[in-house]
Design an enzyme around this catalytic site. Structure first.
Site, PDB file in Angstrom:
ATOM      1  CB  SER A 160      -0.956  -0.042   1.200  1.00 17.82           C
ATOM      2  OG  SER A 160      -1.970   0.920   1.084  1.00 17.82           O
ATOM      3  CG  ASP A 192      -6.766  -2.116  -3.784  1.00 16.94           C
ATOM      4  OD1 ASP A 192      -7.127  -1.047  -3.266  1.00 16.94           O
ATOM      5  OD2 ASP A 192      -5.578  -2.501  -3.792  1.00 16.94           O
ATOM      6  CG  HIS A 207      -5.957  -1.853  -0.136  1.00 21.15           C
ATOM      7  ND1 HIS A 207      -4.992  -1.544  -1.069  1.00 21.15           N
ATOM      8  CD2 HIS A 207      -5.527  -1.329   1.032  1.00 21.15           C
ATOM      9  CE1 HIS A 207      -4.035  -0.844  -0.487  1.00 21.15           C
ATOM     10  NE2 HIS A 207      -4.331  -0.713   0.794  1.00 21.15           N
TER      11      HIS A 207
END
Length: 403
Positions: free
Chosen positions: A189, A343, A373
């Site tokens: 991320s 995501d 995600h």
């Protein structure tokens, strides 16, 4: 009695509506995922309330998740774990205890959390680093960079870059018994964003002699110009990471000024004079057909120059690695990119994979069609998920084969 019953039914219906978070049909363990998603949503709403009441900043309230997940550095029979500093930046160091026939591999890892949350000591990150060190017989440096809202860009980048540059010195690699030809940066991320930015910056740094063997980008955030990509539209209210939360993370990375957050929310934050940068994030050119799904590309709507002048970070390649030229991309190392179907950041990773391939960089684009995600962080009880273990194993297998 009838009125009380009616009130009870209505209250129950409202509670059920609030708690119920639909998940895509092809996601495994849907009720467990739904419970996790609801828990995150509740914490988000509580953080909004504490922020509104002036009790605590929204991100600081969410940091309570990190606090609850913290685990102290604990060595075991396979790995020695210590909290220390490298180049005056806090890190958690994982050193394998198994004997090695030669020099070891090394992974420099940057945790996720939108540049505002997270810690190398969170149970999931500690476990992933521990597995990496043990299974690969590798040294793992997990970096605790400083976080927003107390610190804004470029502090987070500067912290992870300082650690990486320090560790890549020949005498430091020798101290830890690391092969200088088998080092990679990795992150998930926001950490994937930092890993990509570090890999790019190292190419421009004449003081660094050691070259990275690979970069590993796990559902990375790679650009803040266009926050209306197909993945942002399709997954705006998806599990764990919504579009609105992503906008909060992006804007807080640069400033606590709500003017930037509002402009990003409406996708009108890029000034006309920066229009040339959109060529690097034009999804109509870089996304595979299966991810376009009938979406029609429309040109950007430009904002005022004032925000870009006050907070130029969102136009900086160190914050948005997709904005660099093809000439810089072609010098990057072997790359692994994981994207998840459900995501908002899916298309960032997919576009980067395509651009890297076009530039001649060897890329493994691992697209998980049934994942969301943050899935890889759910590898510890009681929030462990089968998909988290599966993705973690794929990541470790790729490292084992390629590093």
């Amino acid at each position: 009695m009838g009125t009380k019953l009616l009130c009870f039914v209505l209250a129950s219906a409202l509670l059920a509506y609030y708690l119920y978070t639909p998940v895509p049909e092809d996601i495994d363990e849907p009720w467990k995922v739904m419970l996790l998603s609801t828990s995150f949503r509740v914490m988000g709403h509580l953080a909004e309330v504490t922020d509104w009441l002036g009790l605590m900043n929204y991100m600081e309230a969410l940091m309570l998740i990190t606090t609850a997940e913290y685990t102290p550095p604990t060595s075991d029979e396979n790995v020695t774990v210590t909290d220390t500093e490298l180049s005056n930046v806090a890190v958690r160091l994982f050193l394998p205890r198994k004997p090695s026939e030669g020099l070891r591999r090394a992974v420099i890892f940057f945790h996720g959390g939108g540049w505002c949350l997270g810690h190398a000591g969170m149970k999931s990150y500690d476990r992933l680093a521990r597995w990496t060190s043990n299974r690969l017989n590798a040294v793992v440096v997990s970096v605790n960079y400083r976080l927003a809202p107390k610190y804004h860009f470029p502090v987070q980048f500067e912290d992870v870059y300082a650690v990486t540059k320090f560790f890549l010195q020949r005498n430091i690699l020798s101290q830890y018994g690391v092969d200088p030809e088998r080092v990679c940066v990795a992150g998930d991320s926001a950490g994937g964003n930092l890993a990509a930015a570090v890999a790019q910056q190292l190419l421009e740094d004449s003081e660094v002699e050691t070259k990275l063997k690979a970069q590993v980008l796990i559902y990375p955030a790679l650009q803040s110009l266009d926050l209306n990509l197909p993945s942002y539209q399709e997954n705006a209210d998806q599990v764990i990471l919504s579009r609105s939360l992503t906008v909060k993370f992006w804007s807080e990375y640069f400033t606590s000024d709500l003017a930037l957050r509002d402009a990003m929310a409406s996708n009108r934050h890029v000034p006309l004079e920066s229009s040339h940068l959109f060529q690097f994030v034009n999804w109509s050119q870089f996304l595979p057909e299966e991810l376009k799904k009938g979406h029609v590309y429309t040109g950007p709507v430009y904002g005022s120059s004032e925000l870009a002048q006050k907070y130029p970070g969102f136009l900086d390649p160190r914050a948005a690695p997709l904005l660099v030229s093809d000439a810089r991309l072609r010098r990057l190392p072997l790359t692994y990119i994981l994207t998840c179907q459900y995501d908002v950041l899916r298309d960032d990773g997919a576009m980067y994979a395509q651009r890297l391939r076009a530039a001649g960089v060897p890329v493994t684009h691992d697209h998980a069609k049934d994942a969301f995600h943050g899935a890889m962080t759910f590898i510890s009880a009681p929030t462990d998920l089968a998909v988290g273990h599966r993705l973690a194993n794929r990541y470790l297998e790729w490292l084992d084969e390629n590093l």
